[in-house]
Design a protein around this motif. Structure first.
Motif, PDB file in Angstrom:
ATOM      1  N   PHE A  41      -1.785  -2.513  14.633  1.00  0.00           N
ATOM      2  CA  PHE A  41      -3.028  -2.264  13.916  1.00  0.00           C
ATOM      3  C   PHE A  41      -3.324  -0.782  13.733  1.00  0.00           C
TER       4      PHE A  41
ATOM      5  N   LYS B 131       0.832  -1.200   0.000  1.00  0.00           N
ATOM      6  CA  LYS B 131       0.000   0.000   0.000  1.00  0.00           C
ATOM      7  C   LYS B 131       0.871   1.256   0.000  1.00  0.00           C
TER       8      LYS B 131
ATOM      9  N   SER C 280      -2.396  -9.235  14.963  1.00  0.00           N
ATOM     10  CA  SER C 280      -2.858  -7.926  14.494  1.00  0.00           C
ATOM     11  C   SER C 280      -3.733  -8.122  13.258  1.00  0.00           C
TER      12      SER C 280
ATOM     13  N   ASP D  46      -1.086   0.535   8.624  1.00  0.00           N
ATOM     14  CA  ASP D  46      -0.549  -0.510   7.751  1.00  0.00           C
ATOM     15  C   ASP D  46       0.934  -0.288   7.468  1.00  0.00           C
TER      16      ASP D  46
ATOM     17  N   ASN E  67      -4.246  -6.431  10.717  1.00  0.00           N
ATOM     18  CA  ASN E  67      -3.615  -6.002   9.465  1.00  0.00           C
ATOM     19  C   ASN E  67      -2.237  -6.638   9.292  1.00  0.00           C
ATOM     20  N   LYS E  68      -2.075  -7.833   9.842  1.00  0.00           N
ATOM     21  CA  LYS E  68      -0.780  -8.509   9.822  1.00  0.00           C
ATOM     22  C   LYS E  68      -0.196  -8.585   8.414  1.00  0.00           C
ATOM     23  N   ASP E  69      -1.020  -8.906   7.421  1.00  0.00           N
ATOM     24  CA  ASP E  69      -0.516  -9.084   6.050  1.00  0.00           C
ATOM     25  C   ASP E  69       0.117  -7.805   5.519  1.00  0.00           C
ATOM     26  N   GLU E  70      -0.532  -6.663   5.770  1.00  0.00           N
ATOM     27  CA  GLU E  70       0.008  -5.388   5.286  1.00  0.00           C
ATOM     28  C   GLU E  70       1.279  -5.000   6.043  1.00  0.00           C
TER      29      GLU E  70
END
Length: 395
Positions: free
Chosen positions: A355, A181, A316, A358, A318-321
């Motif tokens: 979190f 992102k 979290s 990102d 948003n772990k992937d981001e």
């Protein structure tokens, strides 16, 4: 997230103090009713509060009640434990000296305020209510919680993420930011926040308090400041928060730092990128200490530079981001300074406040095996790396 209201804080203080009062009154009544004409005697060989032997009660059950109260009291506070041990050393009548010396033990400075620091701070600073007996007294430096309370989520080793193939590089040889992102921000206001959940984490030569100090010259606040200056020298706007979140309670540091970063991001909505700067900790008897020592630094331009790692909280949302962001930081680091980044560590559990953005990285700069000078050199090059990472993600 559960947020304490002002009313809840006051209620908590009142309820806690009432519970303490009821306990003391109840124990006093029980003690007075069960005391026999004989005198309580402490075994001269006894040195441990938990093994205190009390004699001359009328019944065995009374003796057990007495021991129960002593053990509860001795475990309730470090100052209480020291008080009891001193009485044992002096071979005094412990059980009833406790009741007679309540003002000495449960005083505002040494006991009550240490148990409810947040409530007292709220009453004094926000409500202007001064507690009698505490006026004009300098609060002592408190580091004992840092020494004795560990954050078990951080203490667990975690899984080292396997190396991945580098992405395509630009003409300068820096990996391109693919699949990550981007963000928009007003470049005239701070859009990068640096803060420290464990601000007292220190480097050699500091060894006391398990490598923790409030002296900025030797802890991670200086590391954050160097990263801040390097980013700013490259045109970035940075907010560096120099709050000690691990004092007085180490195990509540993430809750405190979350309150801080949430408040700052609400107040300054231009903040988009967040770095929580730590240093790693290696215990004296760790089985991997020799390996950690061998990986603690590399040479850059003839100087010893502390290595760094990035920690991921798997819980979290948003772990992937956050993981993509961490991978990109490592890719840029590997290109510019091979071996500087030891890797990305995914802990078994925890969120670590990631979190909130990102574009968040928990960076561990060196460890307690590194000197402050090695950590400072690392901060300089990490600042260069992060500067490039942010430039490539900014719209």
């Amino acid at each position: 997230m559960w947020v304490k209201t002002q009313r809840t804080r006051v209620d908590y203080l009142i309820f806690a103090l009432l519970c303490m009062l009821v306990f003391l009154i109840g124990s006093t009544i029980v003690m007075k009713f069960v005391k026999s004409d004989g005198k309580n005697v402490v075994d001269e060989k006894t040195t441990d509060v938990e093994t205190i032997e009390v004699f001359n009660y009328d019944k065995d059950v009374i003796e057990n009640i007495d021991k129960f109260f002593l053990k509860i009291l001795s475990n309730s506070n470090s100052s209480m434990s020291l008080f009891l041990k001193q009485k044992i050393k002096n071979k005094e009548d412990i059980s009833f000296s406790i009741m007679e010396n309540i003002p000495e033990i449960f005083n505002i400075d040494d006991y009550i305020k240490s148990q409810f620091p947040a409530a007292f701070t709220f009453l004094e600073k926000e409500k202007g209510i001064s507690i009698k007996g505490f006026e004009n007294k300098k609060r002592p430096e408190i580091l004992e919680d840092i020494v004795f309370i560990d954050d078990m989520m951080e203490k667990e080793e975690g899984e080292l993420l396997e190396e991945e193939k580098l992405t395509e590089k630009d003409k300068e040889g820096i990996p391109k930011a693919e699949g990550i992102k981007t963000f928009k921000a007003n470049k005239n206001e701070p859009y990068i926040a640096i803060y420290h959940t464990h601000g007292t984490e220190a480097y050699l030569p500091i060894k006391q308090n398990q490598y923790h100090t409030q002296d900025k010259k030797y802890n991670v606040l200086t590391i954050g400041e160097i990263i801040e200056k390097k980013l700013e020298s490259n045109g970035h706007k940075v907010l560096h928060i120099e709050t000690f979140h691990d004092i007085p309670s180490y195990n509540k540091s993430y809750a405190k730092s979350l309150n801080t970063i949430n408040a700052k991001m609400k107040e300054q909505q231009n903040l988009k990128v967040v770095f929580d700067v730590h240093r790693d900790g290696v215990s004296e008897n760790a089985s991997y200490k020799n390996k950690a020592l061998s990986q603690s630094k590399i040479k850059i331009d003839g100087k010893d530079v502390a290595t760094f790692s990035i920690v991921i909280g798997p819980e979290s949302p948003n772990k992937d981001e956050v993981l993509k962001f961490a991978k990109y930081i490592k890719q840029v680091s590997d290109t510019m300074y091979p071996g500087l980044c030891k890797g990305i560590i995914i802990k078994p559990k925890g969120k670590f406040n990631q979190f909130v953005s990102d574009h968040y990285a928990l960076i561990e700069v060196g460890s307690n095996l590194n000197t402050i000078d090695e950590a400072k050199e690392s901060a300089k090059v990490i600042g260069e790396i992060l500067s490039i990472v942010i430039e490539n993600l900014q719209e």
